[in-house]
Design a protein around this motif. Structure first.
Motif, PDB file in Angstrom:
ATOM      1  N   GLU A   1      -6.603   0.248  -2.688  1.00  0.00           N
ATOM      2  CA  GLU A   1      -6.235   1.663  -2.830  1.00  0.00           C
ATOM      3  C   GLU A   1      -7.404   2.398  -3.498  1.00  0.00           C
ATOM      4  OE1 GLU A   1      -3.376   3.125  -1.931  1.00  0.00           O
ATOM      5  OE2 GLU A   1      -1.777   1.626  -1.958  1.00  0.00           O
TER       6      GLU A   1
ATOM      7  N   ALA B   1      -1.129   5.954  -5.836  1.00  0.00           N
ATOM      8  CA  ALA B   1      -1.598   4.615  -5.464  1.00  0.00           C
ATOM      9  C   ALA B   1      -0.433   3.637  -5.483  1.00  0.00           C
ATOM     10  CB  ALA B   1      -2.682   4.140  -6.431  1.00  0.00           C
TER      11      ALA B   1
ATOM     12  N   THR C   1       0.845  -1.199   0.000  1.00  0.00           N
ATOM     13  CA  THR C   1       0.000   0.000   0.000  1.00  0.00           C
ATOM     14  C   THR C   1       0.877   1.245   0.000  1.00  0.00           C
ATOM     15  OG1 THR C   1      -0.168  -0.172   2.415  1.00  0.00           O
ATOM     16  CG2 THR C   1      -1.979  -1.064   1.123  1.00  0.00           C
ATOM     17  N   LEU C   2       0.343   2.317  -0.545  1.00  0.00           N
ATOM     18  CA  LEU C   2       1.094   3.565  -0.614  1.00  0.00           C
ATOM     19  C   LEU C   2       1.461   4.055   0.783  1.00  0.00           C
ATOM     20  CD1 LEU C   2       2.190   5.835  -2.452  1.00  0.00           C
ATOM     21  CD2 LEU C   2      -0.005   7.001  -2.123  1.00  0.00           C
TER      22      LEU C   2
ATOM     23  N   THR D   1      -4.959  -4.082   5.848  1.00  0.00           N
ATOM     24  CA  THR D   1      -4.443  -4.858   4.725  1.00  0.00           C
ATOM     25  C   THR D   1      -3.298  -5.757   5.144  1.00  0.00           C
ATOM     26  OG1 THR D   1      -5.100  -3.177   3.120  1.00  0.00           O
ATOM     27  CG2 THR D   1      -3.362  -4.689   2.446  1.00  0.00           C
TER      28      THR D   1
ATOM     29  N   GLY E   1      -0.929   1.035 -10.184  1.00  0.00           N
ATOM     30  CA  GLY E   1      -0.578   2.149  -9.316  1.00  0.00           C
ATOM     31  C   GLY E   1       0.785   2.726  -9.670  1.00  0.00           C
TER      32      GLY E   1
ATOM     33  N   ASP F   1      -1.148   0.446   6.140  1.00  0.00           N
ATOM     34  CA  ASP F   1      -2.561   0.090   6.259  1.00  0.00           C
ATOM     35  C   ASP F   1      -2.638  -1.204   7.058  1.00  0.00           C
ATOM     36  OD1 ASP F   1      -5.185  -0.773   5.979  1.00  0.00           O
ATOM     37  OD2 ASP F   1      -5.323  -0.261   3.858  1.00  0.00           O
TER      38      ASP F   1
ATOM     39  N   ASP G   1       3.430   1.420  -7.200  1.00  0.00           N
ATOM     40  CA  ASP G   1       3.323  -0.010  -6.910  1.00  0.00           C
ATOM     41  C   ASP G   1       4.728  -0.544  -6.670  1.00  0.00           C
ATOM     42  OD1 ASP G   1       3.177  -2.851  -7.207  1.00  0.00           O
ATOM     43  OD2 ASP G   1       1.375  -2.670  -8.425  1.00  0.00           O
TER      44      ASP G   1
END
Length: 314
Positions: free
Chosen positions: A299, A293, A208-209, A215, A264, A212, A267
């Motif tokens: 996302e 993203a 994830t950017l 997740t 993304g 999180d 990514d």
């Protein structure tokens, strides 16, 4: 314009197991409306699993979606089994599921490793694919493997990469993938579990950017971690039983299939260059690089594009 969200929670209208002739029992679900537009969802990993959120990527009134846990993971058995478990076994499984579904053609949706599998399936059976939705493009080339497991992402997450390296003797760190594969297939059970957790946490914390917890937390569960790590290293040391750059080389077979490539900008596991190369080889596809993203389908920007794609293709 407000970002598109997942459709409301839905339960399968059918579920069960497909028996193979080589010892695997593959769990599957069907969701949506029987007889509506046929689609298949291919999860990531290798060694991931389907989740209730995946059912919600499709309008349930307009789609009849088949989702399944690939060999050796999720609710499929035997868990974490490497026997008769290759890309081409999974391609055969998808074809059997298509026949079970009763579809002449179906939409194929795959993200991350699921994009790899979707491309392999579509290039072998283009006549069976009505549309392709691909997210987080990964083609299992040496350059992609080295970027994530050797040098590249290591420079962006040096603290997390140090924890990944810590499981491996110093004299084996020049090939982390091979070292983890050895530990996960030959090591003592306790060491395998320790290595599996380190392997999966590395992925869970870099997809994830921004951090999180929701997740990344699932990557710490022992049952998930062992299957995920064993299957990923098994597939990756064998390069997915693909020739180097095979999926891009053969992308001409996708010509005529409507498609969208969603990736993304930031990514980490699957760098954006691969998505761009795929688009160069398959220019008819709609390439969407999502700014702000990372890799995960959750996302917001990526999820918006995925729901737009399933809505558009219906």
């Amino acid at each position: 314009m407000q970002s598109r969200k997942l459709y409301p929670p839905i339960e399968p209208y059918d579920s069960g197991f497909m028996e193979t002739d080589d010892g695997h029992r593959i769990y599957y679900e069907r969701c949506g409306t029987p007889g509506a537009k046929p689609a298949v969802f291919l999860h990531g990993g290798p060694g991931g699993a389907i989740a209730p959120a995946h059912r919600r990527l499709f309008d349930p009134a307009k789609y009849d979606v088949l989702l399944f846990d690939q060999r050796g993971c999720g609710r499929s058995t035997p868990n974490a089994s490497l026997e008769a478990n290759t890309t081409w076994h999974l391609v055969e499984d998808i074809e059997r599921f298509r026949q079970l579904h009763g579809a002449d053609k179906w939409l194929v949706f795959g993200g991350s490793w699921g994009s790899t599998l979707a491309m392999a399936y579509a290039e072998k059976h283009p006549e069976r694919v009505s549309e392709l939705i691909l997210r987080g493009i990964y083609t299992l080339t040496k350059a992609e493997m080295d970027w994530y497991y050797q040098y590249g992402v290591s420079e962006i997450f040096p603290d997390k990469y140090a924890r990944l390296q810590a499981q491996v003797p110093e004299d084996e760190r020049d090939d982390l993938l091979a070292a983890y594969h050895r530990i996960l297939t030959e090591g003592e059970e306790a060491k395998q579990l320790e290595a599996a957790k380190a392997w999966t946490i590395w992925e869970g914390e870099t997809i994830t950017l921004l951090p999180d917890e929701e997740t990344s937390s699932k990557f710490r569960a022992p049952h998930f971690a062992v299957a995920f790590a064993r299957l990923e290293t098994h597939y990756f040391v064998n390069r997915g039983w693909l020739e180097e750059d095979q999926l891009i080389r053969d992308a001409g077979r996708l010509r005529g299939i409507p498609g969208v490539i969603i990736h993304g900008r930031y990514d980490m596991p699957c760098h954006a260059r691969t998505a761009f190369r795929l688009h160069e080889a398959w220019p008819e596809a709609d390439l969407q690089i999502v700014e702000g993203a990372g890799h995960a389908f959750s996302e917001p920007g990526i999820l918006d594009r995925l729901i737009d794609a399933t809505d558009r293709f219906v």
